[in-house]
Design a protein around this motif. Structure first.
Motif, PDB file in Angstrom:
ATOM      1  N   ARG A  32      38.516  63.331  36.775  1.00 63.08           N
ATOM      2  CA  ARG A  32      38.594  64.776  36.984  1.00 63.08           C
ATOM      3  C   ARG A  32      39.953  65.191  37.535  1.00 63.08           C
ATOM      4  N   HIS A  87      33.710  57.704  29.765  1.00 62.57           N
ATOM      5  CA  HIS A  87      33.465  58.694  30.823  1.00 62.57           C
ATOM      6  C   HIS A  87      32.666  59.909  30.362  1.00 62.57           C
ATOM      7  N   PRO A  88      32.771  60.383  29.105  1.00 55.39           N
ATOM      8  CA  PRO A  88      31.904  61.513  28.719  1.00 55.39           C
ATOM      9  C   PRO A  88      30.421  61.155  28.797  1.00 55.39           C
ATOM     10  N   GLN A  89      30.094  59.930  28.360  1.00 53.22           N
ATOM     11  CA  GLN A  89      28.696  59.493  28.415  1.00 53.22           C
ATOM     12  C   GLN A  89      28.243  59.289  29.858  1.00 53.22           C
ATOM     13  N   GLU A  91      29.383  60.864  32.467  1.00 56.65           N
ATOM     14  CA  GLU A  91      29.221  62.198  33.054  1.00 56.65           C
ATOM     15  C   GLU A  91      27.855  62.781  32.712  1.00 56.65           C
ATOM     16  N   ARG A  92      27.355  62.475  31.507  1.00 58.41           N
ATOM     17  CA  ARG A  92      26.073  63.044  31.081  1.00 58.41           C
ATOM     18  C   ARG A  92      24.893  62.458  31.849  1.00 58.41           C
ATOM     19  N   ILE A  93      25.080  61.274  32.411  1.00 58.58           N
ATOM     20  CA  ILE A  93      23.984  60.682  33.205  1.00 58.58           C
ATOM     21  C   ILE A  93      24.326  60.757  34.699  1.00 58.58           C
ATOM     22  N   GLN A  94      25.086  61.779  35.069  1.00 54.86           N
ATOM     23  CA  GLN A  94      25.516  61.924  36.459  1.00 54.86           C
ATOM     24  C   GLN A  94      24.332  62.004  37.418  1.00 54.86           C
TER      25      GLN A  94
END
Length: 219
Positions: A32, A87-89, A91-94
């Motif tokens: 980020r 990292h996009p994946q 982020e989706r399971i944050q």
């Protein structure tokens, strides 16, 4: 003599899981902040190992466990690689990461307290170091990323308070001779659930009464 929560092999696996999840949060913050891969690795290592490193240096457990156990040192690099490529994946399971982070918080505040006590510290100091073990890495992460540490911000759900509660519960169990695998697990579970409820219901610490500041939540 303080009773171990789990068998050493089980304890080690749980420690590595906690280290891995803390490292994920550090690497995600680096993404980020638009850091490069080296910055990601630094934040991952600091977040995962900073609290335990601080505790070991204070109690004189040198060299610290972070440098004597290869798996503990390497695990944050594995987390860094995962975030670097996916990292996009991630982020989706944050939400799932937050749950494991809460579990790591509960485990580390208890084990940090007992280790400090085993090295001769009093119960109050042991509980303080147990709290530092759980939250210290996150503080160092935020400082390196040039942010106000999350546990100091009024607009963040309770984080340090669950760690304090778990560490204090552990210290009380030790004080009254009731600490064991069961009570230690319950203390960790108490901190874990308190953190989950804080996230679910957005519990936050109160600010000063009659304050004059009009500061608002940072962007």
């Amino acid at each position: 003599m303080v009773v171990e929560l789990f068998r050493p092999s089980v304890q080690h696996v749980l420690d590595l899981v906690g280290i891995f999840v803390f490292a994920i949060s550090g690497a995600l913050l680096a993404v980020r902040k638009n850091f490069d891969v080296f910055g990601m690795a630094v934040l991952a290592e600091v977040t995962a190992l900073g609290g335990g490193l601080f505790r070991d240096l204070v109690i004189g457990a040198v060299p610290p466990a972070a440098f004597t156990d290869l798996a503990s040192f390497v695990t944050p690099f594995v987390a860094t690689a995962l975030v670097f490529f996916l990292h996009p994946q991630v982020e989706r399971i944050q939400a799932g990461v937050y749950v494991f982070d809460a579990a790591g918080l509960g485990l580390f505040c208890v084990t940090g307290t007992t280790k400090a006590y085993e090295y001769g510290l009093g119960l109050t100091a042991s509980a303080a170091l147990g709290t530092a073990t759980a939250v210290g890495g996150g503080v160092l992460r935020d400082v390196l990323a040039n942010e106000v540490p999350s546990l100091l911000r009024w607009d963040r759900d309770l984080y340090a308070v669950p760690a304090i509660a778990g560490a204090a519960t552990t210290a009380l169990c030790v004080r009254f001779g009731a600490f064991g695998a069961l009570t230690g697990t319950l203390a960790a579970l108490f901190a874990f659930l308190l953190r989950l409820f804080a996230m679910r219901y957005h519990w936050r610490a109160p600010r000063a009464w009659h304050r004059r500041s009009e500061a608002t939540e940072e962007a």
